[in-house]
Design a protein around this motif. Structure first.
Motif, PDB file in Angstrom:
ATOM      1  N   GLU B 177      46.412  61.306  32.548  1.00 30.56           N
ATOM      2  CA  GLU B 177      45.958  59.951  32.240  1.00 30.56           C
ATOM      3  C   GLU B 177      46.656  58.934  33.128  1.00 30.56           C
ATOM      4  O   GLU B 177      46.032  57.995  33.627  1.00 30.56           O
ATOM      5  N   ALA B 178      47.927  59.155  33.347  1.00 32.66           N
ATOM      6  CA  ALA B 178      48.678  58.249  34.220  1.00 32.66           C
ATOM      7  C   ALA B 178      48.091  58.256  35.626  1.00 32.66           C
ATOM      8  O   ALA B 178      47.937  57.216  36.262  1.00 32.66           O
ATOM      9  N   ALA B 179      47.719  59.446  36.082  1.00 30.13           N
ATOM     10  CA  ALA B 179      47.155  59.553  37.424  1.00 30.13           C
ATOM     11  C   ALA B 179      45.801  58.853  37.497  1.00 30.13           C
ATOM     12  O   ALA B 179      45.452  58.229  38.496  1.00 30.13           O
ATOM     13  N   ARG B 180      45.039  58.956  36.396  1.00 30.31           N
ATOM     14  CA  ARG B 180      43.732  58.291  36.380  1.00 30.31           C
ATOM     15  C   ARG B 180      43.888  56.777  36.461  1.00 30.31           C
ATOM     16  O   ARG B 180      43.074  56.091  37.073  1.00 30.31           O
ATOM     17  N   MET B 181      44.935  56.250  35.804  1.00 31.38           N
ATOM     18  CA  MET B 181      45.237  54.819  35.880  1.00 31.38           C
ATOM     19  C   MET B 181      45.414  54.396  37.340  1.00 31.38           C
ATOM     20  O   MET B 181      45.037  53.319  37.753  1.00 31.38           O
ATOM     21  N   ASP B 182      46.015  55.331  38.093  1.00 36.17           N
ATOM     22  CA  ASP B 182      46.249  55.026  39.509  1.00 36.17           C
ATOM     23  C   ASP B 182      45.031  55.334  40.366  1.00 36.17           C
ATOM     24  O   ASP B 182      45.148  55.434  41.589  1.00 36.17           O
ATOM     25  N   GLU B 183      43.884  55.526  39.698  1.00 39.05           N
ATOM     26  CA  GLU B 183      42.623  55.723  40.419  1.00 39.05           C
ATOM     27  C   GLU B 183      42.611  57.004  41.256  1.00 39.05           C
ATOM     28  O   GLU B 183      41.931  57.070  42.277  1.00 39.05           O
ATOM     29  N   ALA B 184      43.363  58.003  40.852  1.00 44.13           N
ATOM     30  CA  ALA B 184      43.291  59.270  41.578  1.00 44.13           C
ATOM     31  C   ALA B 184      42.011  59.995  41.164  1.00 44.13           C
ATOM     32  O   ALA B 184      41.583  59.894  40.023  1.00 44.13           O
ATOM     33  N   SER B 185      41.381  60.688  42.114  1.00 38.72           N
ATOM     34  CA  SER B 185      40.160  61.424  41.766  1.00 38.72           C
ATOM     35  C   SER B 185      40.541  62.677  40.975  1.00 38.72           C
ATOM     36  O   SER B 185      41.684  63.134  41.027  1.00 38.72           O
ATOM     37  N   GLU B 186      39.577  63.243  40.256  1.00 34.63           N
ATOM     38  CA  GLU B 186      39.861  64.418  39.425  1.00 34.63           C
ATOM     39  C   GLU B 186      40.359  65.588  40.269  1.00 34.63           C
ATOM     40  O   GLU B 186      41.259  66.317  39.882  1.00 34.63           O
ATOM     41  N   LEU B 187      39.754  65.748  41.424  1.00 31.93           N
ATOM     42  CA  LEU B 187      40.152  66.849  42.298  1.00 31.93           C
ATOM     43  C   LEU B 187      41.573  66.631  42.825  1.00 31.93           C
ATOM     44  O   LEU B 187      42.350  67.572  42.951  1.00 31.93           O
ATOM     45  N   ASP B 188      41.885  65.363  43.096  1.00 30.68           N
ATOM     46  CA  ASP B 188      43.234  65.011  43.529  1.00 30.68           C
ATOM     47  C   ASP B 188      44.259  65.361  42.460  1.00 30.68           C
ATOM     48  O   ASP B 188      45.340  65.857  42.764  1.00 30.68           O
ATOM     49  N   ILE B 189      43.905  65.039  41.203  1.00 32.80           N
ATOM     50  CA  ILE B 189      44.823  65.326  40.094  1.00 32.80           C
ATOM     51  C   ILE B 189      45.095  66.822  40.019  1.00 32.80           C
ATOM     52  O   ILE B 189      46.231  67.264  39.879  1.00 32.80           O
ATOM     53  N   TYR B 190      44.027  67.590  40.147  1.00 34.94           N
ATOM     54  CA  TYR B 190      44.178  69.049  40.118  1.00 34.94           C
ATOM     55  C   TYR B 190      45.064  69.518  41.257  1.00 34.94           C
ATOM     56  O   TYR B 190      46.015  70.276  41.070  1.00 34.94           O
ATOM     57  N   TRP B 191      44.748  69.036  42.443  1.00 39.62           N
ATOM     58  CA  TRP B 191      45.382  69.548  43.657  1.00 39.62           C
ATOM     59  C   TRP B 191      46.833  69.095  43.783  1.00 39.62           C
ATOM     60  O   TRP B 191      47.712  69.880  44.115  1.00 39.62           O
ATOM     61  N   ARG B 192      47.078  67.787  43.508  1.00 38.51           N
ATOM     62  CA  ARG B 192      48.414  67.222  43.772  1.00 38.51           C
ATOM     63  C   ARG B 192      49.338  67.319  42.565  1.00 38.51           C
ATOM     64  O   ARG B 192      50.548  67.423  42.729  1.00 38.51           O
TER      65      ARG B 192
END
Lengths: 294, 284
Positions: B177-192
């Motif tokens: 959720e924190a990553a989504r706040m930072d506008e990271a894409s779903e694939l980015d969240i998975y990968w990074r």
């Protein structure tokens, strides 16, 4: 709000897997069923014959014999396997054993070694005149003269069972150990406070609580054991010698389909094996469950 | 879990321990004996083996190696096995973690049923679809290639199950959720973010998948025809029938050589394998 939208991304993450899964796993399984309704030798056209392959299967003595051989090999291996593993797991759980991690790792090792290599190794070790096992047993005075093990049906089956035992008791020990260590210490403490001895604790506390693990081990071992292929295939001639005693269900399937090019009949055998494994698993499952109630 | 030491009376204790170590010793011997004899005999000449047993190595390893080399292209087998097993393991790592992550971290409709379906197919014996798979590969001209042996790495249900369990336990939703706040894409969240956290489970499964594929005998036996494409297990199984049967030393050497890499690797990786075993199997 965003979270609810994001959930549908889940489909995207699992989609590639499912596309490949349907193409390379489910489709071949259905296609095998279609083939089982045909007569097909791989060269000429397929001929639809309904369930004829299945009725042939039911009256095929070799198939019945292969079921029996497969069961015998599994049964002769699973009883000592679980017995030894239970003993080892109990010893490791209830005693301070030096080098426990070493023993565990050591007993598990045979499980990782290529089965084809193991089978070939035993083929050489069991050689009639020049195999290590006969030479050693004669020197020890256990045998008067070498036995040609791999020419005797029951002996061959027992040796396959022994190899299976040798390969799997380490893993079974590790699984049972995990199951035993999941039992809360407070149960044991209460039993000790009540003056129960070791044997009683094992049979009245450990064993009943271990039942789910035992069911899991037995059913998984059965499913694997019914599919045994590598060891009996490489140990003798690859066609189940001596006297078809090592012709397990899957070796029979392999022979019919890929040696004699009877793809239709082979497919029917595949489904026969599948139904039998499902049936046996349920029987074992209910058998152990029922015992629990007594 | 170790050394709980319940209710052992002092008098019988010493006797019990002697007896326990005796049986452990016997089991260790039983476990090691076939492999030990294999390594010993790999160094002995054929004549020495025919003359009787020995528990000490001899000096004919090099000679056995040369005999083997003239009869079995074993290095070819090693190369083929590697060419099949490495891509298989990588595919399994990628697709399993992707799928497991999808199941673990998203709450989509019918998830339970879809996952239950995947679990159910784990019980299906491998041979059920084998003939259909053979015909399928035949139709697309994939027989006698490595492709059908490698691609099944991508549909490894066991790994999906294992990595999903691990992901659920180790990856907090709040991090996503924190990553989504930072506008990271779903694939980015998975990968990074997710991958580094769940990588221990991927590593454990990769060891198992590697071993499984390396040892696989029936698959290549059915799907490959040319001897120069055979991986190690199929090549080894051929040794039984050849003329080579007359040289026991060379035979032991061949078997020993095919097993040695696994034993060496196991010496380093046994910890991960053993902990992985129980993680995947017993937890419900």
């Amino acid at each position: 709000m965003r979270l609810r939208n994001a959930n549908n991304y889940g489909y995207l993450f699992i989609l590639p897997f499912f596309i490949l899964f349907f193409i390379f796993n489910l489709y071949p399984i259905f296609y095998t069923f279609t083939l089982s309704l045909h007569e097909y030798d791989g060269m000429s056209d397929k001929v639809y014959i309904g369930f004829e392959n299945y009725s042939r299967l039911l009256s095929d003595d070799y198939f019945w014999k292969s079921i029996f051989s497969t069961w015998r090999i599994w049964f002769v291996n699973i009883i000592p396997q679980i017995g030894v593993a239970l003993w080892l797991a109990a010893i490791f759980t209830f005693n301070r054993i030096k080098g426990q991690a070493f023993f565990r790792a050591f007993f598990y090792l045979p499980n990782l070694v290529t089965m084809a290599s193991i089978a070939l190794l035993f083929n050489v070790l069991l050689d009639w005149q020049n195999g290590f096992i006969n030479q050693f047993l004669v020197i020890l005075g256990i045998l008067d003269e070498p036995i040609n093990w791999l020419r005797i049906p029951s002996a061959s089956q027992n040796w396959v069972a022994f190899i299976q035992f040798w390969m799997w008791y380490g893993q079974t020990t590790i699984l049972l150990l995990a199951g035993m260590s999941a039992i809360p210490t407070s149960y044991y403490e209460a039993a000790i406070a009540d003056g129960a001895n070791k044997t009683k604790i094992f049979f009245y506390i450990t064993m009943p609580l271990l039942r789910p693990t035992l069911i899991y081990i037995t059913v998984v071992s059965l499913i694997g054991g019914m599919q045994i292929f590598d060891i009996p295939m490489v140990l003798t001639d690859g066609a189940g010698a001596p006297e078809a005693s090592l012709q397990t269900m899957v070796i029979y399937l392999y022979g019919q389909a890929f040696r004699f090019n009877q793809y239709g009949y082979g497919s029917a055998i595949a489904y026969g094996i599948f139904v039998l494994i499902a049936l046996f698993s349920f029987i074992i499952y209910f058998f152990i469950h029922k015992k629990e109630e007594v | 879990m170790q050394g709980m030491n319940i209710a052992t009376t002092r008098g019988s204790k010493r006797f019990t321990y002697v007896y326990i170590y005796l049986i452990l010793g016997i089991l260790t011997l039983l476990c090691a004996f076939p492999l030990y004899i294999m390594f010993i005999n790999a160094t002995r000449s054929n004549i020495e083996i025919l003359n009787g047993i020995s528990f000490l190595p001899s000096t004919h390893a090099v000679q056995n190696y040369h005999t083997m080399q003239s009869k079995v292209p074993i290095w070819h087998g090693f190369i083929n096995s590697t060419l099949i097993t490495v891509p298989f393991t990588l595919l399994a790592a990628f697709f399993s973690s992707l799928t497991a992550y999808g199941f673990a971290m998203y709450d989509f409709k019918y998830k339970k049923y879809i996952f239950g379906f995947v679990l159910g197919t784990m019980m299906i014996p491998m041979q059920l679809g084998l003939i259909g798979y053979f015909e399928f590969c035949n139709y697309f001209g994939l027989l006698d290639t490595f492709f059908p042996l490698i691609i099944t790495g991508a549909i490894n249900t066991g790994s999906v199950f294992f990595i999903k369990q691990y992901t659920e336990q180790s990856l907090p939703v709040s991090l996503m959720e924190a990553a989504r706040m930072d506008e990271a894409s779903e694939l980015d969240i998975y990968w990074r973010i997710a991958l580094p956290i769940i990588s221990p489970s991927i590593a454990t499964m990769s060891i198992f998948n590697f071993v499984f594929c390396w040892n696989n005998y029936m698959g290549p036996l059915v799907l490959l025809f040319s001897e120069d494409k055979y991986p190690l297990p199929v090549l080894i199984s051929l040794v039984r029938g050849t003329a080579y049967r007359t040289d026991f030393g060379a035979m032991y050497f061949t078997i020993a050589l095919s097993i040695l890499p696994i034993i060496v690797a196991y010496a380093f990786l046994s910890k991960y394998l053993i902990s992985g075993l129980t993680l995947g199997a017993v937890k419900e």
